[in-house]
Design an enzyme around this catalytic site. Sequence first.
Site, PDB file in Angstrom:
ATOM      1  N   PRO A 120       0.851  -1.151   0.053  1.00 12.01           N
ATOM      2  CA  PRO A 120      -0.111  -0.049   0.036  1.00 12.01           C
ATOM      3  C   PRO A 120       0.704   1.154   0.068  1.00 12.01           C
ATOM      4  O   PRO A 120       0.514   2.374  -0.163  1.00 12.01           O
ATOM      5  CB  PRO A 120      -0.820   0.047   1.182  1.00 12.01           C
ATOM      6  N   LYS A 165      -1.904   2.345  -4.557  1.00  9.76           N
ATOM      7  CA  LYS A 165      -2.265   2.112  -5.914  1.00  9.76           C
ATOM      8  C   LYS A 165      -3.330   0.836  -5.863  1.00  9.76           C
ATOM      9  O   LYS A 165      -4.006   0.695  -6.987  1.00  9.76           O
ATOM     10  CB  LYS A 165      -1.060   1.259  -6.722  1.00  9.76           C
TER      11      LYS A 165
HETATM   12  P1  FAS Z   1     -11.610  -6.996  -2.460  1.00 12.11           P
HETATM   13  O1  FAS Z   1     -10.725  -8.056  -1.894  1.00 12.11           O
HETATM   14  O2  FAS Z   1     -12.021  -5.672  -1.754  1.00 12.11           O
HETATM   15  O3  FAS Z   1     -12.950  -7.394  -2.692  1.00 12.11           O
HETATM   16  C1  FAS Z   1     -13.170  -8.931  -3.009  1.00 12.11           C
HETATM   17  C2  FAS Z   1     -14.769  -9.278  -2.660  1.00 12.11           C
HETATM   18  O4  FAS Z   1     -14.849 -10.728  -2.924  1.00 12.11           O
HETATM   19  C3  FAS Z   1     -14.716  -9.377  -1.023  1.00 12.11           C
HETATM   20  O5  FAS Z   1     -16.007  -8.622  -0.713  1.00 12.11           O
HETATM   21  C4  FAS Z   1     -14.945 -10.945  -0.762  1.00 12.11           C
HETATM   22  O6  FAS Z   1     -15.721 -10.966   0.278  1.00 12.11           O
HETATM   23  C5  FAS Z   1     -15.376 -11.332  -2.083  1.00 12.11           C
HETATM   24  N1  FAS Z   1     -15.015 -12.827  -2.101  1.00 12.11           N
HETATM   25  C6  FAS Z   1     -13.895 -13.438  -1.846  1.00 12.11           C
HETATM   26  N2  FAS Z   1     -14.009 -14.836  -2.112  1.00 12.11           N
HETATM   27  C7  FAS Z   1     -15.267 -14.931  -2.678  1.00 12.11           C
HETATM   28  C8  FAS Z   1     -15.930 -16.191  -3.346  1.00 12.11           C
HETATM   29  N3  FAS Z   1     -15.435 -17.155  -3.226  1.00 12.11           N
HETATM   30  N4  FAS Z   1     -17.266 -15.983  -3.630  1.00 12.11           N
HETATM   31  C9  FAS Z   1     -17.931 -14.710  -3.356  1.00 12.11           C
HETATM   32  N5  FAS Z   1     -17.328 -13.802  -2.979  1.00 12.11           N
HETATM   33  C10 FAS Z   1     -16.086 -13.676  -2.680  1.00 12.11           C
HETATM   34  N6  FAS Z   1      -5.143  -0.271  -1.505  1.00 12.11           N
HETATM   35  C11 FAS Z   1      -4.798   1.093  -1.214  1.00 12.11           C
HETATM   36  O7  FAS Z   1      -4.716   1.631  -2.420  1.00 12.11           O
HETATM   37  N7  FAS Z   1      -4.322   1.665   0.013  1.00 12.11           N
HETATM   38  C12 FAS Z   1      -4.407   0.961   1.047  1.00 12.11           C
HETATM   39  O8  FAS Z   1      -4.011   1.301   2.029  1.00 12.11           O
HETATM   40  C13 FAS Z   1      -4.717  -0.397   1.028  1.00 12.11           C
HETATM   41  N8  FAS Z   1      -4.947  -1.300   2.417  1.00 12.11           N
HETATM   42  C14 FAS Z   1      -5.281  -2.437   2.451  1.00 12.11           C
HETATM   43  C15 FAS Z   1      -5.386  -3.441   3.353  1.00 12.11           C
HETATM   44  C16 FAS Z   1      -5.781  -4.626   3.360  1.00 12.11           C
HETATM   45  C17 FAS Z   1      -5.741  -5.376   4.881  1.00 12.11           C
HETATM   46  C18 FAS Z   1      -5.895  -5.372   2.235  1.00 12.11           C
HETATM   47  C19 FAS Z   1      -6.287  -6.699   2.087  1.00 12.11           C
HETATM   48  C20 FAS Z   1      -6.033  -4.579   0.957  1.00 12.11           C
HETATM   49  C21 FAS Z   1      -5.592  -3.069   1.129  1.00 12.11           C
HETATM   50  N9  FAS Z   1      -5.543  -2.198   0.031  1.00 12.11           N
HETATM   51  C22 FAS Z   1      -5.198  -1.010   0.058  1.00 12.11           C
HETATM   52  C23 FAS Z   1      -5.792  -2.899  -1.178  1.00 12.11           C
HETATM   53  C24 FAS Z   1      -7.433  -2.873  -1.363  1.00 12.11           C
HETATM   54  O9  FAS Z   1      -7.939  -1.515  -1.112  1.00 12.11           O
HETATM   55  C25 FAS Z   1      -7.885  -3.552  -2.626  1.00 12.11           C
HETATM   56  O10 FAS Z   1      -7.031  -3.011  -3.711  1.00 12.11           O
HETATM   57  C26 FAS Z   1      -9.251  -3.312  -3.095  1.00 12.11           C
HETATM   58  O11 FAS Z   1      -9.954  -3.881  -2.237  1.00 12.11           O
HETATM   59  C27 FAS Z   1      -9.555  -4.067  -4.295  1.00 12.11           C
HETATM   60  O12 FAS Z   1     -10.709  -4.341  -4.383  1.00 12.11           O
HETATM   61  P2  FAS Z   1     -11.362  -5.846  -4.837  1.00 12.11           P
HETATM   62  O13 FAS Z   1     -10.569  -6.155  -6.217  1.00 12.11           O
HETATM   63  O14 FAS Z   1     -13.128  -5.645  -5.116  1.00 12.11           O
HETATM   64  O15 FAS Z   1     -11.112  -6.677  -3.846  1.00 12.11           O
HETATM   65  C1  PHB Z   2      -4.745   5.346   3.895  1.00 10.85           C
HETATM   66  O1  PHB Z   2      -5.237   4.212   4.094  1.00 10.85           O
HETATM   67  O2  PHB Z   2      -5.222   6.345   3.900  1.00 10.85           O
HETATM   68  C2  PHB Z   2      -3.395   5.237   2.845  1.00 10.85           C
HETATM   69  C3  PHB Z   2      -2.747   3.949   2.688  1.00 10.85           C
HETATM   70  C4  PHB Z   2      -1.717   4.034   1.909  1.00 10.85           C
HETATM   71  C5  PHB Z   2      -1.042   4.883   1.365  1.00 10.85           C
HETATM   72  C6  PHB Z   2      -1.801   6.142   1.296  1.00 10.85           C
HETATM   73  C7  PHB Z   2      -3.082   6.354   2.144  1.00 10.85           C
HETATM   74  O3  PHB Z   2       0.051   4.919   0.520  1.00 10.85           O
END
Ligand code: FAS
Ligand code: PHB
Length: 392
Positions: free
Chosen positions: A293, A297
């Site tokens: 993160p 992106k």
């Molecule tokens: P998601 O994982 O958000 O959504 C996938 C969905 O599919 C979920 O609702 C899940 O329940 C469902 N699913 C899973 N398996 C399934 C199945 N077998 N059947 C049906 N449904 C199912 N990005 C940033 O830009 N900045 C950050 O700070 C940041 N922090 C993050 C922290 C964590 C802990 C994680 C895991 C990710 C983080 N990310 C961050 C990245 C995050 O934002 C993702 O890029 C974003 O959630 C992507 O969205 P989706 O592709 O929809 O995946």
């Molecule tokens: C946020 O969760 O606000 C966040 C996380 C990662 C970044 C910037 C913002 O690089």
Amino acid sequence: MNHTTQVAIVGAGPSGLLLGQLLAKAGIDNIIVEQRDPDYILGRIRAGVLESVCVEALEQAGCAERLHAEGLIHHGIELAFGGASHRINFEELIGKHVVVYGQTEVTRDLMAARESIGATTVYEADQVSLHDIDSASPKVRFVKDGQTHEIAAAFVAGCDGFHGVSRKTVADRIQTFERVYPFGWLGILADVPPVTEELIYANSERGFALSSMRSKTRVRCYIQCSLDDKVEDWSDQRFWDEYRRRLPEAAAAATITGPSIEKSIAPLRSFVTEPMRFGNLFLAGDAAHIVPPTGAKGLNLAASDVLYLARGIAQFFVERSSEGIDGYSQRALSRIWKAERFSWWMTSLLHRFPEQTDFDRAIQRAELDYLVGSTAARTSLAENYVGLPMAS
Ligand code: FAS
Ligand code: PHB
């Protein structure tokens, strides 16, 4: 029970919901199948910074009203190291900005929009499986309230995140690329005002820290932590004390602390799946790739995947042309790899690595000194941070 639609979408996170909305806007019928309930999805605290590409996608989906009303426009970020703070001024360098608006709110807006058009989302679906993905009628099967359902569609979109079933379905047909980082991020959400107008990315002797926010009254703060750490090891007080030790003096002194309303540890990895299309199954978002993160992106890459995919599917149904879906994987991966590179670079630049030698640390400091002293280097960071343009 059997159902038919044009596109079956697995996952109701930002990728699935945004795709569903863009397809509906193009008059393309779709059903979303999600394993969790809406509250669980909204309770996952994740991204906070939106690129203009993501904002434009939400505008196209008709879901950007609250974003424009409540989102915070940020014209730059602060890089802190060696006791000093250096602003990277996006506006001055490239005339662009980012918007700070939490993923939770993006998801809430997309859920509300989908409900308002009466599109079908099956929550709490169990045993989701994909079938016949190479045929003209791929299928998604699931169990709901004890009854087995089958959706027949022209296309299936795997928007089910890193741990979903879609990529697992084609595990024997993909090439994966991965780097796992030797640390995690401990993040908290707290209802206190941010210490500065913009985000602070800090590389301190004690490790990385990030001062982010969700609004002018709610902060999202992170510190680099060991992979052995557990959330229960970190009281709020211990977090705030360590967090402030890693910030520049003035920011540390001005930091207002408060009780955490959410606290979690996220592992950091770089991960890419190639290709992203398998017959009539398309992977999008975290189902296909993960970034650390540090470059903000993850959510933004999900948005650009979905824009490419929605355009390709609409071209197929409306113009009877398969150019968009045939080119989807290559177009999406071109942008994904550039974001993977930037996220890896920001992570390498700003964290303390356990196996770092004195030489490694000296090189990291030289990279930072060069970065803040060079307009060309700051411009490169700026154009990657605000988001590279999408291929036409
Ligand atoms: P998601 O994982 O958000 O959504 C996938 C969905 O599919 C979920 O609702 C899940 O329940 C469902 N699913 C899973 N398996 C399934 C199945 N077998 N059947 C049906 N449904 C199912 N990005 C940033 O830009 N900045 C950050 O700070 C940041 N922090 C993050 C922290 C964590 C802990 C994680 C895991 C990710 C983080 N990310 C961050 C990245 C995050 O934002 C993702 O890029 C974003 O959630 C992507 O969205 P989706 O592709 O929809 O995946
Ligand atoms: C946020 O969760 O606000 C966040 C996380 C990662 C970044 C910037 C913002 O690089």
